[in-house]
Design a protein around this motif. Structure first.
Motif, mmCIF file in Angstrom:
data_model
loop_
_atom_site.group_PDB
_atom_site.id
_atom_site.type_symbol
_atom_site.label_atom_id
_atom_site.label_comp_id
_atom_site.label_asym_id
_atom_site.label_seq_id
_atom_site.Cartn_x
_atom_site.Cartn_y
_atom_site.Cartn_z
ATOM 1 N N MET A 415 7.783 31.253 -39.039
ATOM 2 C CA MET A 415 8.550 30.513 -40.042
ATOM 3 C C MET A 415 9.040 29.183 -39.493
ATOM 4 S SD MET A 415 10.742 33.627 -41.789
ATOM 5 C CE MET A 415 11.683 32.481 -42.782
ATOM 6 N N ALA A 416 9.443 29.144 -38.228
ATOM 7 C CA ALA A 416 9.905 27.884 -37.637
ATOM 8 C C ALA A 416 8.767 26.884 -37.526
ATOM 9 C CB ALA A 416 10.512 28.160 -36.259
ATOM 10 N N LEU A 417 7.578 27.326 -37.093
ATOM 11 C CA LEU A 417 6.451 26.399 -36.965
ATOM 12 C C LEU A 417 5.948 25.947 -38.332
ATOM 13 C CD1 LEU A 417 4.454 28.046 -34.039
ATOM 14 C CD2 LEU A 417 6.112 26.192 -33.938
ATOM 15 N N GLU A 418 5.923 26.839 -39.300
ATOM 16 C CA GLU A 418 5.511 26.439 -40.648
ATOM 17 C C GLU A 418 6.490 25.451 -41.259
ATOM 18 O OE1 GLU A 418 3.180 30.586 -41.873
ATOM 19 O OE2 GLU A 418 5.179 30.115 -42.690
ATOM 20 N N LYS A 419 7.751 25.566 -40.931
ATOM 21 C CA LYS A 419 8.740 24.600 -41.415
ATOM 22 C C LYS A 419 8.484 23.219 -40.828
ATOM 23 C CE LYS A 419 13.740 24.087 -42.021
ATOM 24 N NZ LYS A 419 15.078 24.712 -41.785
ATOM 25 N N LEU A 420 8.094 23.175 -39.552
ATOM 26 C CA LEU A 420 7.759 21.887 -38.935
ATOM 27 C C LEU A 420 6.484 21.305 -39.532
ATOM 28 C CD1 LEU A 420 8.507 22.524 -35.149
ATOM 29 C CD2 LEU A 420 9.936 21.329 -36.806
ATOM 30 N N ASN A 421 5.504 22.145 -39.835
ATOM 31 C CA ASN A 421 4.227 21.650 -40.357
ATOM 32 C C ASN A 421 4.357 21.041 -41.749
ATOM 33 O OD1 ASN A 421 2.896 22.438 -38.036
ATOM 34 N ND2 ASN A 421 2.303 24.440 -38.861
ATOM 35 N N GLU A 422 5.445 21.309 -42.456
ATOM 36 C CA GLU A 422 5.634 20.718 -43.775
ATOM 37 C C GLU A 422 5.797 19.204 -43.685
ATOM 38 O OE1 GLU A 422 8.982 22.648 -45.408
ATOM 39 O OE2 GLU A 422 7.999 24.597 -45.676
ATOM 40 N N GLN A 423 6.386 18.706 -42.604
ATOM 41 C CA GLN A 423 6.641 17.278 -42.475
ATOM 42 C C GLN A 423 5.968 16.648 -41.253
ATOM 43 O OE1 GLN A 423 10.824 16.013 -43.540
ATOM 44 N NE2 GLN A 423 11.263 18.159 -43.061
ATOM 45 N N PHE A 424 5.590 17.475 -40.269
ATOM 46 C CA PHE A 424 5.081 16.941 -39.014
ATOM 47 C C PHE A 424 3.653 17.418 -38.773
ATOM 48 C CE2 PHE A 424 9.659 17.066 -38.665
ATOM 49 C CZ PHE A 424 9.982 15.892 -38.019
ATOM 50 N N VAL A 425 2.983 16.734 -37.846
ATOM 51 C CA VAL A 425 1.625 17.059 -37.451
ATOM 52 C C VAL A 425 1.608 17.242 -35.938
ATOM 53 C CG1 VAL A 425 -0.763 16.234 -37.337
ATOM 54 C CG2 VAL A 425 0.608 15.795 -39.373
ATOM 55 N N MET A 426 0.989 18.320 -35.465
ATOM 56 C CA MET A 426 0.868 18.538 -34.031
ATOM 57 C C MET A 426 -0.314 17.718 -33.503
ATOM 58 S SD MET A 426 -0.002 21.964 -31.794
ATOM 59 C CE MET A 426 1.243 22.998 -32.555
ATOM 60 N N LEU A 427 0.000 16.647 -32.775
ATOM 61 C CA LEU A 427 -1.021 15.738 -32.267
ATOM 62 C C LEU A 427 -1.407 16.025 -30.821
ATOM 63 C CD1 LEU A 427 -0.169 12.181 -33.665
ATOM 64 C CD2 LEU A 427 -1.965 13.769 -34.380
ATOM 65 N N HIS A 428 -0.626 16.793 -30.131
ATOM 66 C CA HIS A 428 -0.949 17.062 -28.725
ATOM 67 C C HIS A 428 -0.347 18.407 -28.336
ATOM 68 C CE1 HIS A 428 -0.470 16.827 -24.295
ATOM 69 N NE2 HIS A 428 -1.635 16.227 -24.366
ATOM 70 N N ALA A 429 -1.072 19.123 -27.493
ATOM 71 C CA ALA A 429 -0.598 20.410 -26.979
ATOM 72 C C ALA A 429 -1.143 20.592 -25.573
ATOM 73 C CB ALA A 429 -1.038 21.557 -27.883
ATOM 74 N N HIS A 430 -0.315 21.212 -24.733
ATOM 75 C CA HIS A 430 -0.708 21.454 -23.329
ATOM 76 C C HIS A 430 -0.063 22.754 -22.882
ATOM 77 C CE1 HIS A 430 0.039 20.943 -18.877
ATOM 78 N NE2 HIS A 430 -1.274 20.897 -18.957
ATOM 79 N N GLY A 431 -0.873 23.666 -22.366
ATOM 80 C CA GLY A 431 -0.360 24.947 -21.901
ATOM 81 C C GLY A 431 0.303 24.838 -20.545
ATOM 82 N N ASN A 432 1.450 25.467 -20.408
ATOM 83 C CA ASN A 432 2.170 25.493 -19.134
ATOM 84 C C ASN A 432 1.522 26.550 -18.241
ATOM 85 O OD1 ASN A 432 4.084 25.865 -17.013
ATOM 86 N ND2 ASN A 432 5.707 25.068 -18.335
ATOM 87 N N SER A 433 0.950 26.111 -17.123
ATOM 88 C CA SER A 433 0.193 27.021 -16.264
ATOM 89 C C SER A 433 1.073 27.991 -15.492
ATOM 90 C CB SER A 433 -0.667 26.218 -15.279
ATOM 91 O OG SER A 433 0.123 25.301 -14.546
ATOM 92 N N TYR A 434 2.397 27.812 -15.510
ATOM 93 C CA TYR A 434 3.274 28.831 -14.931
ATOM 94 C C TYR A 434 3.289 30.094 -15.780
ATOM 95 C CZ TYR A 434 5.410 26.154 -11.155
ATOM 96 O OH TYR A 434 5.623 25.478 -9.982
ATOM 97 N N GLY A 435 3.002 29.957 -17.068
ATOM 98 C CA GLY A 435 2.973 31.100 -17.958
ATOM 99 C C GLY A 435 1.599 31.739 -18.006
ATOM 100 N N ASP A 436 1.453 32.699 -18.908
ATOM 101 C CA ASP A 436 0.206 33.435 -19.064
ATOM 102 C C ASP A 436 -0.493 33.030 -20.348
ATOM 103 O OD1 ASP A 436 0.711 34.974 -16.734
ATOM 104 O OD2 ASP A 436 2.057 36.264 -17.882
#
Length: 604
Positions: A415-436
């Motif tokens: 629900m939080a990400l869908e709320k952001l997608n109503e007005q914003f566009v994800m233009l960049h993403a990078h995975g944190n290699s400390y996580g899995d």
């Protein structure tokens, strides 16, 4: 070392000869044994009953630390990610609240170190944290002074003269110790790390006392018993972290919506480009260069790294920084305004602030939100009106625990990400290699993801769905220098998630017998640590539909030797490479000659 000079074990303890049985002990953050050195003599002691056939584990690091600290030290010191059941449970549901916590003054329950509110509703302000830290320091000082006096007195008198000491003087010191113990018990819960350390210090200081006085002997026995009880309580808390933990992220339909909300887009206009602000390491963020300078920045969760905020402040941006875990900033700038408050879903005066209150501080001009708050971002986004979020131009977020039920289930995060997608566009993403990299609804996503959201009003129609996926570029910096970066192609980042498609069923892995006659899949699940190259080729802890891609030779019980910055071998080799290689070759030649000679003489 094997005969071919391949490392098969790592020595622990002082620089002496380590028995082979000790060198082959594997690591677990919930160990069943402990390796203790007294001088050059090492002893392996069990910490709980061990069944026949059960593998013996020790901890290479301080197992009492939080899971993120344990992950960092294991990667830094050994170059591997710990996959023990306790780490899996901590990443899924959080750390134990007792081991690193305080005692709530109202309900007397355990409150985490950085918590802003107890389960009973009591608010913990920054002033409260500072007061309890000062009180703990004063108790530690009194306890240290008393124990040091007892230790010096015992060392000076010895066993024969101890009973001739002034009894009133000794009783006065012991009363001070008992008072400090009582006050410390009111600050830290039973089994906490600080309380065990305090009782261990008392035990070590009075352990040298040899006396026949009944009162003194009673105190000594009580000190030993208190320490044993505290240590047993701590072990119970650690063991309880992996019992009855539900690692499910929630409903499958919401998990699918969560994955679909992570769709990545790319720019199609030549007038717009992405740029990196901050260091070429953990702490820098990717932003959209619109040709207009940033005027306002809201930064939540700054910690001790403010390089990103510093670069924007130098360019003239007014920066508002929020963090309740630090008392002050490491550097000061005229454009900085620091607030010792946490980001919360609801207002807690003097303790926590909301995104709505932060946006009210912004003036005119392009504004940016930077947020790294360890999972609190989802509840804060949901509690903020869409009109308030619309005032921001760019969002530099670090999304935590996407594939875990920690800090909210799949419904909250979707629900939080869908709320952001109503007005914003994800233009960049990078995975944190400390996580899995975790499996959510049949798709692979990083557990911790650095993203850039840009408001649609800045882009118009100059964007399209990305077909490349999550591929590191020159703008990205590997968060963990000890392992390669995360690269994921296909859905959800490089392709759309089908709406009507069913979640693919997991099939059993191909059974390829290894040297012990077990299947490779079974051997992979039974190992808590694995070599990094094999781990990166495929996440073999997950059951996959295609044939199992890992050869038996890639599964090792011990981590490989990884050249890290600052280690002795690369440092010496970089100084005199030819000379260093010659020394290694000479050592290998002499070693093999000695082995052949002993084998021929029957002494091997």
């Amino acid at each position: 070392m094997a005969l071919d000079l391949q490392r098969i074990g790592t020595g622990v303890g002082p620089p002496t000869i380590v028995p082979l049985c000790f060198a082959l002990l594997n690591h677990s953050c919930c160990p069943n044994a402990k390796l203790i050195y007294r001088g050059c003599q090492g002893s392996l002691t069990c910490m709980r009953p061990i069944e026949a056939g059960e593998e013996i584990f020790i901890s290479y690091i301080n197992e009492v630390d939080e899971v993120l600290s344990r992950r960092y030290y294991m990667l830094e010191l050994h170059g591997v990610k710990c996959l023990c059941p306790r780490c899996a449970a901590n990443f899924a549901t959080g750390d134990c609240k007792v081991v690193n916590s305080w005692v709530c003054p109202c309900c007397k329950s355990a409150v985490e170190d950085q918590a802003v509110q107890c389960s009973c509703g009591t608010v913990v302000s920054c002033r409260d944290r500072q007061q309890r830290l000062r009180r703990e320091h004063a108790i530690w000082t009194a306890l240290t002074q008393a124990t040091n006096y007892v230790s010096k007195l015992a060392a000076a008198l010895g066993k024969s003269k101890w009973d001739k000491v002034d009894r009133d003087r000794v009783n006065s010191v012991l009363r001070c110790v008992s008072q400090a113990q009582w006050e410390f018990a009111g600050l830290r819960p039973s089994g906490s790390q600080a309380r065990v350390q305090a009782w261990a210090q008392l035990r070590s200081s009075v352990g040298a006392i040899h006396a026949s006085n009944q009162d003194l002997m009673k105190f000594l026995r009580q000190a030993e018993m208190d320490f044993v009880k505290e240590l047993a309580q701590q072990h119970q808390h650690i063991s309880a972290e992996i019992e009855g933990k539900d690692a499910s992220i929630g409903d499958a339909s919401w998990a699918r919506r969560l994955v679909a909300a992570l769709r990545l887009y790319e720019l199609t206009s030549d007038t717009l480009r992405l740029m990196r602000v901050g260091p070429r390491s953990d702490g820098g963020y990717v932003m959209l260069d619109t040709g207009e300078s940033i005027k306002q920045l809201l930064s939540y969760g700054v910690g001790t790294n403010i390089d990103f905020e510093w670069d924007l402040a130098i360019l003239g941006a007014k920066v508002h920084l929020f963090d309740h875990t630090v008392a002050c900033l490491p550097r000061q700038h005229p454009n900085f305004s620091f607030y010792q408050e946490a980001l919360c879903a609801e207002e807690l005066p003097g303790v926590g602030t909301t995104l709505t209150e932060g946006v009210q501080l912004l003036g005119a001009g392009p504004s940016v939100l930077k947020c790294d708050v360890e999972g609190a971002e989802f509840a804060s986004i949901l509690s903020t009106d869409s009109e308030v979020l619309g005032r921001l131009d760019q969002l530099c977020l670090e999304l935590h625990w996407l594939g875990r039920p920690r800090c909210g289930d799949a419904q909250v995060k979707a629900m939080a990400l869908e709320k952001l997608n109503e007005q914003f566009v994800m233009l960049h993403a990078h995975g944190n290699s400390y996580g899995d990299v975790v499996d959510v609804a049949g798709y692979q996503i990083p557990d911790v993801l650095e993203v850039l959201y840009v408001h649609r009003r800045l882009l118009g129609s100059s964007f399209r769905p990305s077909g490349a996926g999550l591929v590191p570029s020159e703008l990205d910096a590997n968060n963990c220098p000890f392992v390669p970066d995360i690269c994921l192609r296909g859905a959800p980042f490089g392709a759309d998630v089908p709406d009507e498609a069913e979640v693919p069923e997991a099939k059993s892995a191909e059974r390829v017998p290894n040297r012990q006659g077990q299947s490779v899949a079974h051997a992979a699940r039974m190992r808590y640590m694995t070599d990094v190259p094999g781990k990166l080729r495929e996440d073999f802890l997950q059951v996959r539909s295609e044939p199992f891609p890992i050869e038996p030779e890639k599964l090792t019980d011990r981590p490989p030797f990884i050249h890290r910055k600052g280690s002795w071998v690369p440092r010496q080799a970089s100084k005199v490479p030819d000379k260093f290689d010659a020394k290694v070759d000479a050592f290998a030649h002499n070693f093999m000659q000695e082995m052949r000679r002993r084998s021929a003489s029957g002494r091997l």
